[in-house]
Design a protein around this motif. Structure first.
Motif, PDB file in Angstrom:
ATOM      1  N   THR A 112      93.930  25.050  -2.954  1.00 19.43           N
ATOM      2  CA  THR A 112      92.760  25.422  -2.158  1.00 19.43           C
ATOM      3  C   THR A 112      92.118  24.184  -1.538  1.00 19.43           C
ATOM      4  O   THR A 112      91.800  24.149  -0.351  1.00 19.43           O
ATOM      5  CB  THR A 112      91.715  26.130  -3.043  1.00 19.43           C
ATOM      6  OG1 THR A 112      92.356  27.149  -3.766  1.00 19.43           O
ATOM      7  CG2 THR A 112      90.587  26.718  -2.224  1.00 19.43           C
ATOM      8  N   ARG A 113      91.976  23.158  -2.377  1.00 26.51           N
ATOM      9  CA  ARG A 113      91.298  21.959  -1.902  1.00 26.51           C
ATOM     10  C   ARG A 113      92.081  21.328  -0.751  1.00 26.51           C
ATOM     11  O   ARG A 113      91.521  21.031   0.310  1.00 26.51           O
ATOM     12  CB  ARG A 113      91.154  20.966  -3.061  1.00 26.51           C
ATOM     13  CG  ARG A 113      90.455  19.695  -2.685  1.00 26.51           C
ATOM     14  CD  ARG A 113      90.211  18.809  -3.895  1.00 26.51           C
ATOM     15  NE  ARG A 113      89.924  17.454  -3.455  1.00 26.51           N
ATOM     16  CZ  ARG A 113      90.883  16.554  -3.191  1.00 26.51           C
ATOM     17  NH1 ARG A 113      92.156  16.875  -3.333  1.00 26.51           N
ATOM     18  NH2 ARG A 113      90.560  15.354  -2.780  1.00 26.51           N
ATOM     19  N   SER A 114      93.394  21.143  -0.936  1.00 24.34           N
ATOM     20  CA  SER A 114      94.147  20.457   0.118  1.00 24.34           C
ATOM     21  C   SER A 114      94.255  21.327   1.376  1.00 24.34           C
ATOM     22  O   SER A 114      94.153  20.819   2.493  1.00 24.34           O
ATOM     23  CB  SER A 114      95.524  20.017  -0.383  1.00 24.34           C
ATOM     24  OG  SER A 114      96.284  21.144  -0.722  1.00 24.34           O
ATOM     25  N   ALA A 115      94.417  22.646   1.190  1.00 27.89           N
ATOM     26  CA  ALA A 115      94.513  23.522   2.356  1.00 27.89           C
ATOM     27  C   ALA A 115      93.184  23.529   3.112  1.00 27.89           C
ATOM     28  O   ALA A 115      93.165  23.500   4.353  1.00 27.89           O
ATOM     29  CB  ALA A 115      94.888  24.932   1.922  1.00 27.89           C
ATOM     30  N   MET A 116      92.089  23.538   2.371  1.00 25.39           N
ATOM     31  CA  MET A 116      90.767  23.518   3.015  1.00 25.39           C
ATOM     32  C   MET A 116      90.578  22.219   3.786  1.00 25.39           C
ATOM     33  O   MET A 116      90.075  22.214   4.923  1.00 25.39           O
ATOM     34  CB  MET A 116      89.655  23.654   1.965  1.00 25.39           C
ATOM     35  CG  MET A 116      89.344  25.071   1.555  1.00 25.39           C
ATOM     36  SD  MET A 116      88.825  26.118   2.916  1.00 25.39           S
ATOM     37  CE  MET A 116      87.098  25.727   3.034  1.00 25.39           C
ATOM     38  N   LEU A 117      90.978  21.122   3.163  1.00 28.35           N
ATOM     39  CA  LEU A 117      90.819  19.826   3.845  1.00 28.35           C
ATOM     40  C   LEU A 117      91.590  19.837   5.161  1.00 28.35           C
ATOM     41  O   LEU A 117      91.096  19.377   6.181  1.00 28.35           O
ATOM     42  CB  LEU A 117      91.341  18.698   2.944  1.00 28.35           C
ATOM     43  CG  LEU A 117      90.392  18.290   1.816  1.00 28.35           C
ATOM     44  CD1 LEU A 117      91.042  17.226   0.930  1.00 28.35           C
ATOM     45  CD2 LEU A 117      89.082  17.761   2.392  1.00 28.35           C
ATOM     46  N   GLU A 118      92.789  20.398   5.119  1.00 28.46           N
ATOM     47  CA  GLU A 118      93.618  20.429   6.313  1.00 28.46           C
ATOM     48  C   GLU A 118      92.983  21.318   7.385  1.00 28.46           C
ATOM     49  O   GLU A 118      92.840  20.919   8.540  1.00 28.46           O
ATOM     50  CB  GLU A 118      94.996  20.954   5.934  1.00 28.46           C
ATOM     51  CG  GLU A 118      96.043  20.658   6.994  1.00 28.46           C
ATOM     52  CD  GLU A 118      97.329  21.427   6.729  1.00 28.46           C
ATOM     53  OE1 GLU A 118      97.725  21.520   5.542  1.00 28.46           O
ATOM     54  OE2 GLU A 118      97.892  21.948   7.697  1.00 28.46           O
ATOM     55  N   VAL A 119      92.534  22.512   6.937  1.00 28.79           N
ATOM     56  CA  VAL A 119      91.974  23.470   7.884  1.00 28.79           C
ATOM     57  C   VAL A 119      90.674  22.939   8.498  1.00 28.79           C
ATOM     58  O   VAL A 119      90.434  23.071   9.693  1.00 28.79           O
ATOM     59  CB  VAL A 119      91.753  24.829   7.195  1.00 28.79           C
ATOM     60  CG1 VAL A 119      90.942  25.750   8.082  1.00 28.79           C
ATOM     61  CG2 VAL A 119      93.082  25.456   6.846  1.00 28.79           C
ATOM     62  N   VAL A 175      91.700  32.689  -9.977  1.00 30.91           N
ATOM     63  CA  VAL A 175      91.236  32.728  -8.586  1.00 30.91           C
ATOM     64  C   VAL A 175      89.708  32.615  -8.536  1.00 30.91           C
ATOM     65  O   VAL A 175      89.154  31.826  -7.757  1.00 30.91           O
ATOM     66  CB  VAL A 175      91.717  34.022  -7.905  1.00 30.91           C
ATOM     67  CG1 VAL A 175      91.029  34.204  -6.560  1.00 30.91           C
ATOM     68  CG2 VAL A 175      93.223  33.980  -7.722  1.00 30.91           C
ATOM     69  N   LEU A 176      89.040  33.362  -9.404  1.00 35.19           N
ATOM     70  CA  LEU A 176      87.571  33.344  -9.368  1.00 35.19           C
ATOM     71  C   LEU A 176      87.016  31.960  -9.677  1.00 35.19           C
ATOM     72  O   LEU A 176      85.957  31.581  -9.175  1.00 35.19           O
ATOM     73  CB  LEU A 176      87.011  34.353 -10.369  1.00 35.19           C
ATOM     74  CG  LEU A 176      87.095  35.806  -9.917  1.00 35.19           C
ATOM     75  CD1 LEU A 176      86.507  36.727 -10.962  1.00 35.19           C
ATOM     76  CD2 LEU A 176      86.374  35.988  -8.576  1.00 35.19           C
ATOM     77  N   MET A 177      87.696  31.210 -10.511  1.00 33.00           N
ATOM     78  CA  MET A 177      87.175  29.889 -10.830  1.00 33.00           C
ATOM     79  C   MET A 177      87.717  28.820  -9.898  1.00 33.00           C
ATOM     80  O   MET A 177      87.001  27.893  -9.526  1.00 33.00           O
ATOM     81  CB  MET A 177      87.489  29.549 -12.288  1.00 33.00           C
ATOM     82  CG  MET A 177      86.784  30.525 -13.221  1.00 33.00           C
ATOM     83  SD  MET A 177      86.994  30.177 -14.951  1.00 33.00           S
ATOM     84  CE  MET A 177      85.899  28.792 -15.138  1.00 33.00           C
ATOM     85  N   ALA A 178      88.997  28.934  -9.530  1.00 26.58           N
ATOM     86  CA  ALA A 178      89.626  27.834  -8.793  1.00 26.58           C
ATOM     87  C   ALA A 178      89.247  27.817  -7.318  1.00 26.58           C
ATOM     88  O   ALA A 178      89.032  26.746  -6.756  1.00 26.58           O
ATOM     89  CB  ALA A 178      91.141  27.920  -8.953  1.00 26.58           C
ATOM     90  N   VAL A 179      89.148  28.991  -6.693  1.00 31.43           N
ATOM     91  CA  VAL A 179      88.908  28.991  -5.247  1.00 31.43           C
ATOM     92  C   VAL A 179      87.522  28.414  -4.897  1.00 31.43           C
ATOM     93  O   VAL A 179      87.433  27.495  -4.088  1.00 31.43           O
ATOM     94  CB  VAL A 179      89.136  30.402  -4.655  1.00 31.43           C
ATOM     95  CG1 VAL A 179      88.677  30.466  -3.213  1.00 31.43           C
ATOM     96  CG2 VAL A 179      90.615  30.766  -4.759  1.00 31.43           C
ATOM     97  N   PRO A 180      86.434  28.888  -5.524  1.00 32.61           N
ATOM     98  CA  PRO A 180      85.136  28.287  -5.198  1.00 32.61           C
ATOM     99  C   PRO A 180      85.097  26.794  -5.484  1.00 32.61           C
ATOM    100  O   PRO A 180      84.606  26.006  -4.670  1.00 32.61           O
ATOM    101  CB  PRO A 180      84.161  29.030  -6.119  1.00 32.61           C
ATOM    102  CG  PRO A 180      84.851  30.281  -6.516  1.00 32.61           C
ATOM    103  CD  PRO A 180      86.303  29.987  -6.492  1.00 32.61           C
TER     104      PRO A 180
END
Lengths: 316, 565
Positions: A202-209, A112-117
């Motif tokens: 995270t990346r795809s959800a962020m793009l959508e949001v 989580v610490l590496m992937a989310v940012p």
């Protein structure tokens, strides 16, 4: 809320019963039993002697009788004794479980610490080197098997740098630093695949949001980009990410079976696989119950986190 | 109307912290790691003893214990006898499933308990029988009574005195059905143990059994436990013996720690103060730990040894080991009941090719008793079928009327060399038009399928470890009434007669003749195919002195090992 939690916990009962029936039957479908394993290929026991031994272990009973005898004992809090060492299964498992939980928590923490940012940055700065890096991590993480990665890390650390943490597992309360040194490589080798999945999610959800109207509104209100990202976008994007982590706990526990052996950690995964090889039915059944319970509880925590992430979700 | 969420960020955070602290606490309940070992001290007064002496002078030339060429000779020349004290860590390649010396057939268990327990006799480096708990013995003229005069200066690790009652207890436990002792049949010819006096035990046999003394030394089922031991404690996880080492800590899947038994009857031994056996099942991890100096000893494969031999701090010891790889042929199935078919198949195989491909050359060809087993084995020039003869193989198959022979070879991936052996066989059989399928089974499944009463296989690959006497390699498989003879199908009256005589004749020269003859008959008739006997490949760091390999594959001589930094 409390009612919801109690209801969910009650639901554990049929789930655990189902898991126990499944493992009970599957184990007995495996050819060979503890008697075959004890006698190996070297013993010269006659079939009659083998039959007598099976009777001593209670393995001559019909499977449903064996199941209900076992279940009755479990309900009284007795998981039985190992067929191999006669040690109580509950004691064996309780001494191994913390190591596996520590390994799992560290792996989730690292991923989580590496992937989310990285996932957020990849979504924001599209087309740049960061997105390339994110793609690379995603690709490598999903394609490298964890046992290979683990072996490579050991070899590189020892042959390349002449460094290895101490061989015998150190309790985190005795020496937290040494414990962390020991757990780092195993946790990382387990974390990489999860990291790739979390990063992509995270990346795809962020793009959508980020394409949603309320984000545009937030920006139009004149909120700073950091605030928009962290407060409005990320929190919503986390719902699918948290779900994925919950579901991946099963895979993570599966991974510990291999990783614990490679790094010589006396955890639950290794006990579980040894139990299968030895046809030590009570140990395997106990381990499955405990892993199933852990899995159910983790997913309960995941569901409760939805309420934190999205205030529209209520449990009551 | 909207109600305020009862699950707030603060309560979530608080619960997360509690959860984390809880699991840290749980983890903290684990076994603690041992304190650092004391440093070695060197006492220059003892008599010098060379390390790494040849383990088997009688074996084939390739199979003498030798340090690898690349490594410096430090481990070889250091005077071990002068060294006392200190501690080492050795890597243990298998996780011992149990430490009960009577209830297990797993070699990993022997590796765990052999330092703690002893028997009435023991082996020296050359596999000669030596007194151990019995300082001498007398055998009645008819070979049915063995009187053991026990050492008077032996104490159990808990301080109790060792007496003849312990020997009696040992036998009763081995014979009890609920013990489920895999090696029960190694001792069931002993009808009873009589306690003559405190220090004399008499074994009364139903019939003579010449291998008995060696059978004790093998320590498989022969380890003597204290009277009432199994009732007082759990022998699977604890061990109180009379041996040179006391087991002080056992964490399954992690490590075993042994300290010197200061009251050991042999005052010279052991030399080290303690050693730790760390379970490292992955060879890569053993190589890494060895090179990083975290372990002082590791058992390796040939490939593993190749990877550490460039390291000048490590010496590789290679010596013959009782590990006899065998293809068991199901003589109760057609067409394997036809001797011509078995011979044809065997003629298609090249044992040297199998040795190269299965274990990278780390083995010597062998007959039914593993090469290197004192002087019981067939010498290299006595072995048959060492070169393939494809024409003759095809002719024999045609004679037997087998034109489209198809069958399955079973093996288990738990032992990769068995799978490799099966694949080489498959390849070789193709050359004579035989189509063999290689099937890999998980070990438990394999055992079930291959053993009595199933005997559900055409051909399977397995191995025999160290057995003390040729009888153990032959009788249980080739006697026409033996349990492991598939449906009693292999039946040669001459073999039966010889095997029975081997069990009654006491004279060693005669027994040697008998077993040489049986082995030659079996090599002709091929109820099994014997390929090779393996090597111990052991890597030690150079400060470890005095370690000597054993043909048994055990680490018997850790007791005379020291460290010299």
């Amino acid at each position: 809320m409390t009612r919801y939690i109690v209801a969910r916990l009650l639901w554990c009962v049929p789930v655990l019963l189902g898991a126990s029936v499944l493992i009970f039957v599957l184990l007995r479908f495996l050819p060979g039993d503890i008697v075959d394993i004890i006698l190996g290929t070297e013993g010269s026991a006659t079939p009659e002697v083998r039959a007598t031994i099976r009777r001593l272990f209670g393995l001559d009973q019909p499977i449903y009788v064996q199941y209900f005898v076992w279940l009755g004992a479990v309900l009284r809090g007795d998981l039985g004794s190992s067929l191999r060492t006669s040690e109580p299964v509950l004691g064996i498992l309780l001494s191994r479980l913390p190591i596996t939980i520590e390994l799992a928590l560290l792996s989730v923490g690292i991923s989580v610490l590496m992937a989310v940012p990285l996932g957020v940055l990849a979504a924001v700065k599209r087309g740049g080197p960061i997105e390339l890096l994110a793609r690379l991590v995603g690709l490598i993480g999903l394609s490298l098997p964890n046992f290979w990665l683990a072996t490579m890390m050991i070899l590189v650390a020892s042959l390349g740098f002449g460094w290895l943490p101490s061989l015998i597992y150190v309790n985190p309360l005795t020496d937290p630093i040494e414990n962390l040194k020991q757990m780092l490589m195993p946790a990382f080798s387990l974390a990489l695949a999860l990291m790739a999945i979390v990063l992509r999610m995270t990346r795809s959800a962020m793009l959508e949001v980020l394409g949603q109207d309320y984000v545009k509104t937030a920006r139009a209100k004149g909120l700073g980009e950091r605030l928009v990202l962290m407060r409005h976008a990320l929190k919503n994007a986390m719902i699918p990410v948290v779900t994925v982590i919950g579901v991946q706990m099963g895979t993570l526990f599966g991974g510990t079976v291999v990783i614990e052996q490679i790094f010589g950690l006396p955890g639950m995964g290794w006990t579980f696989i040894n139990g299968i090889y030895q046809r030590d039915y009570p140990t395997v059944q106990g381990a499955v119950l405990m892993l199933a319970l852990t899995f159910v509880l983790v997913n309960l925590v995941v569901d409760l986190m939805y309420a934190y992430l999205d205030p529209r979700i209520r449990y009551g | 109307m909207e109600t305020r969420p009862r699950f707030t960020r603060r309560s979530f955070l608080r619960q997360s912290v509690l959860l984390g602290a809880g699991s840290a606490l749980l983890a903290a309940c684990q076994q603690q790691s041992p304190p650092p070992a004391p440093k070695a001290e060197v006492k220059p007064t003892e008599a010098a003893k060379p390390a790494a002496a040849p383990a088997q002078p009688t074996a084939a030339p390739a199979a003498a214990a030798k340090p690898s060429d690349a490594a410096p000779p430090a481990a070889q020349s250091a005077p071990a006898g002068q060294v006392r004290g200190g501690a080492i860590t050795i890597a243990q390649e298998l996780d011992p499933v149990s430490l009960d010396p009577h209830k297990t057939s797993n070699f990993s268990a022997v590796q765990g308990f052999e330092h703690v327990y002893e028997s009435l006799t023991q082996y020296d480096e050359k596999l000669n029988l030596q007194p151990a708990l019995a300082e001498r013995w007398e055998v009645s003229p008819d070979g049915t009574q063995y009187t053991f005069f026990l050492r008077k200066d032996v104490k159990w690790h808990d301080g109790n005195e060792f007496t003849a009652a312990d020997v009696k207890y040992w036998h009763e436990r081995m014979m009890a059905q609920e013990t489920v002792a895999p090696y029960k049949n190694w001792f069931d010819m002993i009808e009873r143990i009589e306690v003559v006096d405190k220090n004399t035990a008499k074994a009364v046999l139903g019939k003579p059994y010449p291998p008995l003394l060696a059978t004790f030394a093998a320590l498989r089922g022969g380890a003597i436990t204290q009277e009432g031991a199994a009732e007082k404690g759990n022998l699977a996880t604890t061990a109180i013996g009379t041996g040179p080492w006391k087991l002080v800590e056992y964490v399954p899947q992690s490590h075993l720690r042994y300290v010197k038994n200061a009251d050991y009857w042999n005052r010279e031994l052991p030399r080290l103060d303690e050693f730790t056996m760390k379970i490292v099942t992955e060879e890569d991890a053993r190589v890494a730990a060895l090179r990083a100096g975290q372990v002082d000893y590791a058992f390796l494969s040939q490939e593993g040894a190749d990877r550490v031999k460039a390291d000048r701090n490590i010496t590789i010891l290679e010596s013959p080991k009782a590990w006899l790889t065998v293809a068991q042929i199901n003589t109760s199935r057609k067409p394997f009941d036809d001797i011509r078919v078995r011979q044809a198949l065997r003629m298609a195989l090249d044992p040297n090719e199998i040795i190269q491909k299965a274990v990278s050359g780390a083995a010597t060809p062998s007959g039914p008793v593993p090469t290197g087993h004192t002087d019981w084995f067939l010498k290299p020039d006595e072995l048959k079928y060492q070169k393939p003869d494809l024409d003759k193989a095809r002719a024999l198959l045609a004679e037997a009327g087998q034109s489209n022979l198809k069958f399955t070879i079973l093996s288990s991936p738990q032992y990769p060399e068995f799978v490799s052996t099966a694949l080489v066989m498959q390849d070789s059989f193709k050359k004579i038009g035989v189509d063999a399928e290689v099937q890999q089974l998980e070990w438990g499944t394999f055992v079930k399928q291959v053993n009595a009463p199933a005997f559900d296989y055409d051909v399977n690959i397995t191995a025999r470890t160290f057995y003390p006497d040729p009888d153990h390699y032959l009788y249980p498989y080739f006697n026409s009434a033996a349990v492991n003879n598939p449906n009693k199908s292999y039946n040669n009256p001459k073999v039966d007669e010889l095997l029975d005589r081997g069990r009654t004749v006491g004279d060693s020269a005669q027994r040697h003749q008998i077993y040489a003859e049986v082995q030659k008959l079996l090599e002709d008739e091929l109820p099994h195919f014997w390929f090779y006997s393996g090597l111990n490949i052991e890597a030690v760091r150079n400060h470890v002195v005095g370690y000597v390999p054993s043909f048994t594959g055990r680490r018997i001589f850790l007791k005379q090992t020291g460290v010299q930094r």
